[in-house]
Design an enzyme around this catalytic site. Structure first.
Site, PDB file in Angstrom:
ATOM      1  N   GLY A   1      -0.167   5.296  -4.536  1.00  0.00           N
ATOM      2  CA  GLY A   1      -0.833   6.528  -4.971  1.00  0.00           C
ATOM      3  C   GLY A   1      -0.255   7.757  -4.283  1.00  0.00           C
ATOM      4  O   GLY A   1       0.092   8.755  -4.931  1.00  0.00           O
TER       5      GLY A   1
ATOM      6  N   GLU B   1       2.043 -13.350  12.044  1.00  0.00           N
ATOM      7  CA  GLU B   1       2.663 -12.212  12.733  1.00  0.00           C
ATOM      8  C   GLU B   1       2.509 -11.005  11.809  1.00  0.00           C
ATOM      9  O   GLU B   1       2.856 -11.078  10.627  1.00  0.00           O
ATOM     10  CB  GLU B   1       4.146 -12.481  13.006  1.00  0.00           C
TER      11      GLU B   1
ATOM     12  N   SER C   1      -7.798  -5.363  -5.011  1.00  0.00           N
ATOM     13  CA  SER C   1      -8.866  -5.939  -4.193  1.00  0.00           C
ATOM     14  C   SER C   1     -10.206  -5.857  -4.916  1.00  0.00           C
ATOM     15  O   SER C   1     -10.361  -5.100  -5.887  1.00  0.00           O
ATOM     16  CB  SER C   1      -8.962  -5.190  -2.858  1.00  0.00           C
TER      17      SER C   1
ATOM     18  N   GLU D   1     -12.589  -4.412  -3.869  1.00  0.00           N
ATOM     19  CA  GLU D   1     -13.095  -3.038  -3.639  1.00  0.00           C
ATOM     20  C   GLU D   1     -12.368  -2.005  -4.511  1.00  0.00           C
ATOM     21  O   GLU D   1     -12.847  -0.878  -4.664  1.00  0.00           O
ATOM     22  CB  GLU D   1     -12.928  -2.657  -2.164  1.00  0.00           C
TER      23      GLU D   1
ATOM     24  N   ARG E   1      -0.732   9.678  -9.305  1.00  0.00           N
ATOM     25  CA  ARG E   1      -0.843   8.410  -8.584  1.00  0.00           C
ATOM     26  C   ARG E   1      -0.234   7.274  -9.411  1.00  0.00           C
ATOM     27  O   ARG E   1       0.422   6.383  -8.877  1.00  0.00           O
ATOM     28  CB  ARG E   1      -2.321   8.088  -8.284  1.00  0.00           C
TER      29      ARG E   1
ATOM     30  N   LEU F   1      10.081 -20.660  -5.833  1.00  0.00           N
ATOM     31  CA  LEU F   1       9.242 -19.716  -5.080  1.00  0.00           C
ATOM     32  C   LEU F   1       7.878 -19.683  -5.747  1.00  0.00           C
ATOM     33  O   LEU F   1       7.782 -19.592  -6.974  1.00  0.00           O
ATOM     34  CB  LEU F   1       9.865 -18.312  -5.137  1.00  0.00           C
TER      35      LEU F   1
ATOM     36  N   HIS G   1       2.325   3.732  -8.981  1.00  0.00           N
ATOM     37  CA  HIS G   1       2.114   2.322  -9.331  1.00  0.00           C
ATOM     38  C   HIS G   1       3.308   1.779 -10.114  1.00  0.00           C
ATOM     39  O   HIS G   1       3.740   0.646  -9.912  1.00  0.00           O
ATOM     40  CB  HIS G   1       0.820   2.156 -10.138  1.00  0.00           C
TER      41      HIS G   1
ATOM     42  N   ASP H   1       0.821  -1.206   0.000  1.00  0.00           N
ATOM     43  CA  ASP H   1       0.000   0.000   0.000  1.00  0.00           C
ATOM     44  C   ASP H   1       0.863   1.267   0.000  1.00  0.00           C
ATOM     45  O   ASP H   1       1.960   1.279   0.563  1.00  0.00           O
ATOM     46  CB  ASP H   1      -0.919  -0.014   1.235  1.00  0.00           C
TER      47      ASP H   1
ATOM     48  N   ARG I   1     -12.316   2.590  -7.830  1.00  0.00           N
ATOM     49  CA  ARG I   1     -11.396   3.674  -8.221  1.00  0.00           C
ATOM     50  C   ARG I   1     -11.734   4.197  -9.611  1.00  0.00           C
ATOM     51  O   ARG I   1     -12.441   3.534 -10.371  1.00  0.00           O
ATOM     52  CB  ARG I   1      -9.958   3.148  -8.203  1.00  0.00           C
TER      53      ARG I   1
HETATM   54  C1  IPE Z   1      -5.371  -2.627  -0.164  1.00  0.00           C
HETATM   55  O1  IPE Z   1      -5.065  -1.295  -0.326  1.00  0.00           O
HETATM   56  C2  IPE Z   1      -5.381  -3.320  -1.487  1.00  0.00           C
HETATM   57  C3  IPE Z   1      -4.091  -3.436  -2.130  1.00  0.00           C
HETATM   58  C4  IPE Z   1      -2.918  -3.090  -1.682  1.00  0.00           C
HETATM   59  C5  IPE Z   1      -4.147  -4.040  -3.425  1.00  0.00           C
HETATM   60  P1  IPE Z   1      -6.190  -0.172  -0.434  1.00  0.00           P
HETATM   61  O2  IPE Z   1      -5.486   1.097  -0.582  1.00  0.00           O
HETATM   62  O3  IPE Z   1      -7.164  -0.553  -1.475  1.00  0.00           O
HETATM   63  O4  IPE Z   1      -6.906  -0.277   0.982  1.00  0.00           O
HETATM   64  P2  IPE Z   1      -7.875   0.762   1.696  1.00  0.00           P
HETATM   65  O5  IPE Z   1      -8.973   1.067   0.722  1.00  0.00           O
HETATM   66  O6  IPE Z   1      -7.064   1.960   2.002  1.00  0.00           O
HETATM   67  O7  IPE Z   1      -8.332   0.061   2.923  1.00  0.00           O
HETATM   68  C1  IPE Z   2      -1.748   0.157  -3.294  1.00  0.00           C
HETATM   69  O1  IPE Z   2      -1.462   1.505  -3.342  1.00  0.00           O
HETATM   70  C2  IPE Z   2      -1.844  -0.445  -4.665  1.00  0.00           C
HETATM   71  C3  IPE Z   2      -3.217  -0.737  -5.098  1.00  0.00           C
HETATM   72  C4  IPE Z   2      -4.293  -0.704  -4.380  1.00  0.00           C
HETATM   73  C5  IPE Z   2      -3.352  -1.122  -6.475  1.00  0.00           C
HETATM   74  P1  IPE Z   2      -2.605   2.596  -3.350  1.00  0.00           P
HETATM   75  O2  IPE Z   2      -2.959   2.881  -4.749  1.00  0.00           O
HETATM   76  O3  IPE Z   2      -3.727   2.177  -2.477  1.00  0.00           O
HETATM   77  O4  IPE Z   2      -1.860   3.828  -2.721  1.00  0.00           O
HETATM   78  P2  IPE Z   2      -2.454   4.861  -1.670  1.00  0.00           P
HETATM   79  O5  IPE Z   2      -2.843   4.074  -0.471  1.00  0.00           O
HETATM   80  O6  IPE Z   2      -3.606   5.534  -2.322  1.00  0.00           O
HETATM   81  O7  IPE Z   2      -1.308   5.771  -1.412  1.00  0.00           O
HETATM   82 MG    MG Z   3      -4.098   2.457  -0.478  1.00  0.00          MG
END
Ligand code: IPE
Ligand code: IPE
Ligand code: MG
Length: 224
Positions: free
Chosen positions: A15, A191, A57, A59, A25, A122, A29, A12, A63
């Site tokens: 962006g 953990e 995800s 969810e 953003r 792996l 990536h 995470d 986006r």
């Molecule tokens: C979790 O990150 C999903 C991935 C890293 C692929 P998100 O950025 O989507 O999680 P939330 O929405 O902040 O909980």
């Molecule tokens: C995680 O990074 C990668 C994906 C969910 C694809 P984010 O895109 O959620 O980055 P932030 O959390 O918005 O910084």
């Molecule tokens: Mg995120």
């Protein structure tokens, strides 16, 4: 010292990194993908058998279309250009999540899985369109449909992670302490390490530091 077979990572912070460093953003990536490659290499060096990466995800469909398209283009490009190399390194790629993308991407994913199926250095489980709630509901539906007893053994055979041992450790980068619908069942005894750095800033040194912390933890599994 604990043995370490399976590391799961919520990658995470892409962006936020992209906005801070490049005003976009999507730049985050792109930078995040470079870190994925480094962590794969390091996992092999650390003799880790399973690396599960949360890439998209169920969810994340909420986006903007532009960001979603960028992510899947990045993945398509990665698979097209890097799969032979992963294969040469004896890496097995498995997708966990529902493969319902473009025809082209579905095909690339299936091909990549097929090509690397017998590799055993792996195993990378790429969580793509993955959601733990969906996985659980789907497994219970299968139990009901087949009139099977509800028990752990029957349930887990319908998980996308069937035959994969549960993660020993979970790392979430990006300074956020939540699971975001990732492996809710499988993480029962993992953990958990919440890392402040954004994913594109995470490096091999950080990874090794967390692994050595993990190795020293007293894991109880309910015992004393
Ligand atoms: C979790 O990150 C999903 C991935 C890293 C692929 P998100 O950025 O989507 O999680 P939330 O929405 O902040 O909980
Ligand atoms: C995680 O990074 C990668 C994906 C969910 C694809 P984010 O895109 O959620 O980055 P932030 O959390 O918005 O910084
Ligand atoms: Mg995120």
């Amino acid at each position: 010292m604990n043995s370490l077979d399976h590391v799961a990572i919520i990658m995470d912070g892409n962006g936020r990194w992209g906005l801070k460093n490049n005003k976009s953003r999507n730049a985050g990536h792109k930078a995040g993908l470079k870190v994925v490659e480094k962590i794969i290499k390091s996992s092999i060096k650390q003799k880790i058998k399973y690396l599960t990466l949360y890439a998209f995800s169920t969810e994340n469909w909420k986006r903007p279309k532009k960001e979603i398209n960028f992510l899947f283009d990045l993945l398509e490009n990665f698979l097209t250009h890097r799969i032979d190399d992963l294969h040469k390194q004896n890496i097995k790629l498995k997708i966990i999540g529902v493969k319902s993308f473009s025809l082209k991407l579905n095909r690339l994913l299936r091909l990549a899985e097929k090509k690397t199926l017998k590799n055993n250095k792996l195993q990378i489980n790429l969580a793509l369109n993955y959601g733990a709630k969906f996985e659980l509901i789907n497994a219970f539906k299968n139990l009901a449909k087949n009139k099977e007893n509800i028990n752990e053994k029957n349930l887990v055979k319908y998980f996308q992670t069937k035959n994969i041992p549960d993660p020993d450790m979970l790392i979430r980068t990006g300074n956020t302490k939540r699971l975001s619908n990732f492996l809710l069942w499988q993480l029962a005894y993992s953990e958990i390490f919440f890392e402040k750095k954004l994913w594109p800033d995470f490096n091999e040194h950080d990874y090794i530091k967390l692994i050595s912390k993990f190795k020293k933890i007293k894991r109880n599994f309910g015992k004393i």
